[in-house]
Design a protein around this motif. Structure first.
Motif, PDB file in Angstrom:
ATOM      1  N   GLY A 177      10.791 -29.471  46.519  1.00  9.06           N
ATOM      2  CA  GLY A 177       9.508 -29.156  47.137  1.00  9.06           C
ATOM      3  C   GLY A 177       9.642 -28.202  48.303  1.00  9.06           C
ATOM      4  N   THR A 178      10.629 -28.444  49.158  1.00  8.68           N
ATOM      5  CA  THR A 178      10.851 -27.570  50.313  1.00  8.68           C
ATOM      6  C   THR A 178      11.283 -26.188  49.860  1.00  8.68           C
ATOM      7  N   ASN A 179      12.100 -26.122  48.808  1.00 10.95           N
ATOM      8  CA  ASN A 179      12.538 -24.840  48.260  1.00 10.95           C
ATOM      9  C   ASN A 179      11.349 -24.000  47.809  1.00 10.95           C
ATOM     10  N   LYS A 180      10.392 -24.620  47.144  1.00  9.66           N
ATOM     11  CA  LYS A 180       9.212 -23.889  46.684  1.00  9.66           C
ATOM     12  C   LYS A 180       8.355 -23.414  47.850  1.00  9.66           C
ATOM     13  N   ALA A 181       8.220 -24.248  48.880  1.00 13.14           N
ATOM     14  CA  ALA A 181       7.429 -23.850  50.043  1.00 13.14           C
ATOM     15  C   ALA A 181       8.041 -22.642  50.740  1.00 13.14           C
TER      16      ALA A 181
END
Length: 248
Positions: A41-45
């Protein structure tokens, strides 16, 4: 470490795609006590910021068909949802060898065809446009949700091969498509509550900087430079998949 990795990932992603090969493993290493979903999730953000910045740079300075890229992005985003839905039931250990063979074939093709993607190949037909929606929009979009690594690289190859684009234009178009797919994935991760927003905001600044530098370098140095980065990225992707398959 995470900020440096994010900057390098942004640079790679802006030039030819595949920045997630560096950024996602860095997050998994840097957040060892959290479930992998938080790294995803953090990677996508982070990626959506860097990719958007690179896309804006390309659209302003490269001959990008924004209408085509946006439509392709919507199709790819919807297809990635289907891939993500089926991901839990698919044995990725079976898929990885097939993807490695495909990537090695791509690398061999690019090496043996020095002019591939160096200059535009002329006008495209309606059949080729439909083919790119099927291959890049549906097929690669589905793969992005199912497995993921190297999606940007596959998109560049598909656009060069099917729409006769040069490497720079293909990379620019890929960025617009990636923005659409990243936004769709980020919406799902946000709904699930698996985004570390404070960390993502800091990393996004570095990713955006790397993306802007990468886009400017690709525009300045041309298709030959993008071709070299593409080959290096393909080799890195094959190595990553081989490690995941046999040694992880």
């Amino acid at each position: 470490m995470l900020c440096v990795a994010s900057a390098l990932a942004g640079w790679i992603d802006a030039v030819v795609g595949g920045g997630g090969l560096l950024q996602l493993p860095a997050l998994l290493i840097g957040l060892p006590h959290l479930p992998p979903a938080y790294a995803l999730g953090t990677n996508k953000a982070v990626s959506v910021v860097g990719t958007s910045a690179a896309a804006v740079t390309y659209v302003r300075k490269a001959p990008v068909d924004v209408r085509l890229a946006s439509r392709l992005g919507v199709v790819a985003a919807l297809s990635s949802v289907g891939g993500a839905f089926l991901a839990a039931g698919v044995n990725s250990a079976v898929l990885r060898p097939l993807i490695m063979v495909l990537l090695l074939g791509v690398a061999a093709f690019v090496v043996l065809r020095p002019q591939f993607g160096q200059t535009p190949g002329g006008a495209t037909t309606r059949a080729r446009v439909l083919a790119v929606f099927g291959v890049a929009g549906v097929g690669i979009g589905f793969y992005d949700g199912l497995l993921g690594p190297g999606t940007g690289t596959f998109l560049v190859i598909a656009l060069v091969a099917l729409l006769n684009m040069d490497m720079v234009t293909a990379s620019a178009t890929t960025k617009v498509v990636n923005v659409c797919t990243n936004i769709g994935a980020l919406a799902m991760f946000t709904w699930q509550g698996t985004v570390l927003w404070k960390l993502a905001a800091l990393m996004a600044l570095f990713n955006m900087t790397g993306g802007l530098v990468g886009a400017h370098m690709a525009l300045k140095r041309g298709s030959g430079f993008v071709r070299v980065v593409l080959l290096v990225t393909v080799v890195g992707l094959v190595g990553k998949l081989a490690y995941d398959q046999w040694w992880s």
